[in-house]
Motif scaffolding. Structure first.
Motif, PDB file in Angstrom:
ATOM      1  N   GLY A 130     -17.414  41.005  48.398  1.00  0.00           N
ATOM      2  CA  GLY A 130     -17.621  39.845  49.266  1.00  0.00           C
ATOM      3  C   GLY A 130     -19.016  39.264  49.077  1.00  0.00           C
ATOM      4  N   LEU A 131     -19.199  38.038  49.544  1.00  0.00           N
ATOM      5  CA  LEU A 131     -20.506  37.389  49.383  1.00  0.00           C
ATOM      6  C   LEU A 131     -20.805  36.467  50.555  1.00  0.00           C
ATOM      7  CD1 LEU A 131     -20.212  34.137  48.290  1.00  0.00           C
ATOM      8  CD2 LEU A 131     -19.165  35.382  46.417  1.00  0.00           C
ATOM      9  N   TRP A 132     -22.095  36.207  50.720  1.00  0.00           N
ATOM     10  CA  TRP A 132     -22.602  35.267  51.715  1.00  0.00           C
ATOM     11  C   TRP A 132     -23.346  34.159  50.991  1.00  0.00           C
ATOM     12  CZ3 TRP A 132     -21.704  35.649  56.916  1.00  0.00           C
ATOM     13  CH2 TRP A 132     -21.201  36.870  57.377  1.00  0.00           C
ATOM     14  N   ILE A 133     -23.031  32.926  51.319  1.00  0.00           N
ATOM     15  CA  ILE A 133     -23.797  31.769  50.840  1.00  0.00           C
ATOM     16  C   ILE A 133     -24.663  31.345  52.014  1.00  0.00           C
ATOM     17  CG2 ILE A 133     -23.687  29.420  49.939  1.00  0.00           C
ATOM     18  CD1 ILE A 133     -20.861  30.188  48.857  1.00  0.00           C
ATOM     19  N   VAL A 134     -25.976  31.397  51.826  1.00  0.00           N
ATOM     20  CA  VAL A 134     -26.916  31.197  52.923  1.00  0.00           C
ATOM     21  C   VAL A 134     -27.732  29.932  52.673  1.00  0.00           C
ATOM     22  CG1 VAL A 134     -28.778  32.232  54.263  1.00  0.00           C
ATOM     23  CG2 VAL A 134     -27.033  33.700  53.206  1.00  0.00           C
ATOM     24  N   HIS A 135     -27.574  28.962  53.567  1.00  0.00           N
ATOM     25  CA  HIS A 135     -28.345  27.714  53.514  1.00  0.00           C
ATOM     26  C   HIS A 135     -29.422  27.764  54.591  1.00  0.00           C
ATOM     27  CE1 HIS A 135     -25.674  25.461  50.802  1.00  0.00           C
ATOM     28  NE2 HIS A 135     -24.711  26.164  51.357  1.00  0.00           N
ATOM     29  N   PRO A 136     -30.606  27.254  54.293  1.00  0.00           N
ATOM     30  CA  PRO A 136     -31.690  27.324  55.281  1.00  0.00           C
ATOM     31  C   PRO A 136     -31.446  26.468  56.519  1.00  0.00           C
ATOM     32  CG  PRO A 136     -32.370  26.023  53.391  1.00  0.00           C
ATOM     33  CD  PRO A 136     -31.036  26.628  53.053  1.00  0.00           C
ATOM     34  N   ASP A 137     -30.647  25.428  56.400  1.00  0.00           N
ATOM     35  CA  ASP A 137     -30.463  24.511  57.513  1.00  0.00           C
ATOM     36  C   ASP A 137     -29.121  24.647  58.225  1.00  0.00           C
ATOM     37  OD1 ASP A 137     -29.165  23.628  55.251  1.00  0.00           O
ATOM     38  OD2 ASP A 137     -29.618  21.512  55.573  1.00  0.00           O
ATOM     39  N   ARG A 138     -28.336  25.634  57.862  1.00  0.00           N
ATOM     40  CA  ARG A 138     -27.065  25.889  58.554  1.00  0.00           C
ATOM     41  C   ARG A 138     -26.731  27.370  58.437  1.00  0.00           C
ATOM     42  NH1 ARG A 138     -24.883  21.996  54.343  1.00  0.00           N
ATOM     43  NH2 ARG A 138     -24.468  23.326  52.569  1.00  0.00           N
ATOM     44  N   GLY A 139     -25.738  27.800  59.149  1.00  0.00           N
ATOM     45  CA  GLY A 139     -25.375  29.206  59.165  1.00  0.00           C
ATOM     46  C   GLY A 139     -24.821  29.687  57.837  1.00  0.00           C
ATOM     47  N   PRO A 140     -24.801  30.995  57.655  1.00  0.00           N
ATOM     48  CA  PRO A 140     -24.260  31.561  56.420  1.00  0.00           C
ATOM     49  C   PRO A 140     -22.744  31.419  56.372  1.00  0.00           C
ATOM     50  CG  PRO A 140     -24.854  33.300  57.933  1.00  0.00           C
ATOM     51  CD  PRO A 140     -25.303  32.022  58.559  1.00  0.00           C
ATOM     52  N   ARG A 141     -22.222  31.335  55.156  1.00  0.00           N
ATOM     53  CA  ARG A 141     -20.768  31.249  54.965  1.00  0.00           C
ATOM     54  C   ARG A 141     -20.316  32.470  54.177  1.00  0.00           C
ATOM     55  NH1 ARG A 141     -17.320  28.708  50.915  1.00  0.00           N
ATOM     56  NH2 ARG A 141     -19.178  27.882  49.918  1.00  0.00           N
ATOM     57  N   TYR A 142     -19.347  33.187  54.726  1.00  0.00           N
ATOM     58  CA  TYR A 142     -18.821  34.383  54.078  1.00  0.00           C
ATOM     59  C   TYR A 142     -17.616  34.033  53.219  1.00  0.00           C
ATOM     60  CZ  TYR A 142     -16.783  39.023  53.475  1.00  0.00           C
ATOM     61  OH  TYR A 142     -16.257  40.169  52.927  1.00  0.00           O
TER      62      TYR A 142
END
Length: 149
Positions: A130-142
């Motif tokens: 699994g992975l997390w895409i993390v943007h500084p201006d919004r929540g992480p997406r799994y």
């Protein structure tokens, strides 16, 4: 933006006779690692950082080939490394880097992020592959593994 990946499914510890650092992916893990190419097709990546273990490097191999990026071993991603340095690096990270590590590191990151109120990423309940895409201006997406474990 950065991406955190938990290594794909590996050969079971009980079934492996060699050193843990060279324990490879299972057949399921190889399928999961191939899926990362599609799962991240629309994500711009600038670098691939990996725990130096075979299973982490194998998880990133199809993505490295597809993107023409080298896999860079990073000691901050090993299971027993102090998580503070990694947390600090991720806190400054907004350049499309991908970081592949172990479930234990995900647990430590979640605990440290909670303790430091760094709620912009809380990598909890991350399945192998699994992975997390993390943007500084919004929540992480799994993004869960495919196929699931």
């Amino acid at each position: 933006m950065f991406v955190l990946v938990r290594h794909a499914d590996a050969v079971a510890k009980k079934a492996w006779q060699g050193p843990d650092a060279v324990r490879p992916l299972s057949p399921l893990g190889h399928q999961q690692s191939a899926h990362l190419v599609d799962a991240l097709a629309d994500v711009a990546l600038s670098a691939l950082f990996s725990s130096p273990t075979v299973r982490c490097r194998q998880t990133l191999q199809p993505l490295a080939v597809a993107r023409g990026l080298p896999i860079v071993d990073d000691p901050r991603l090993v299971r027993d490394a102090p998580v503070g340095a990694l947390l600090s690096a991720l806190g400054r990270c907004d350049d499309g880097t991908l970081w592949c590590t172990h479930g234990e590191v995900f647990d430590q990151l979640a605990a440290a992020a909670t303790a430091h109120s760094a709620a912009r990423f809380l990598p909890t309940k991350t399945a192998k592959g699994g992975l997390w895409i993390v943007h500084p201006d919004r929540g992480p997406r799994y993004v869960g593994p495919n196929p699931p474990t």
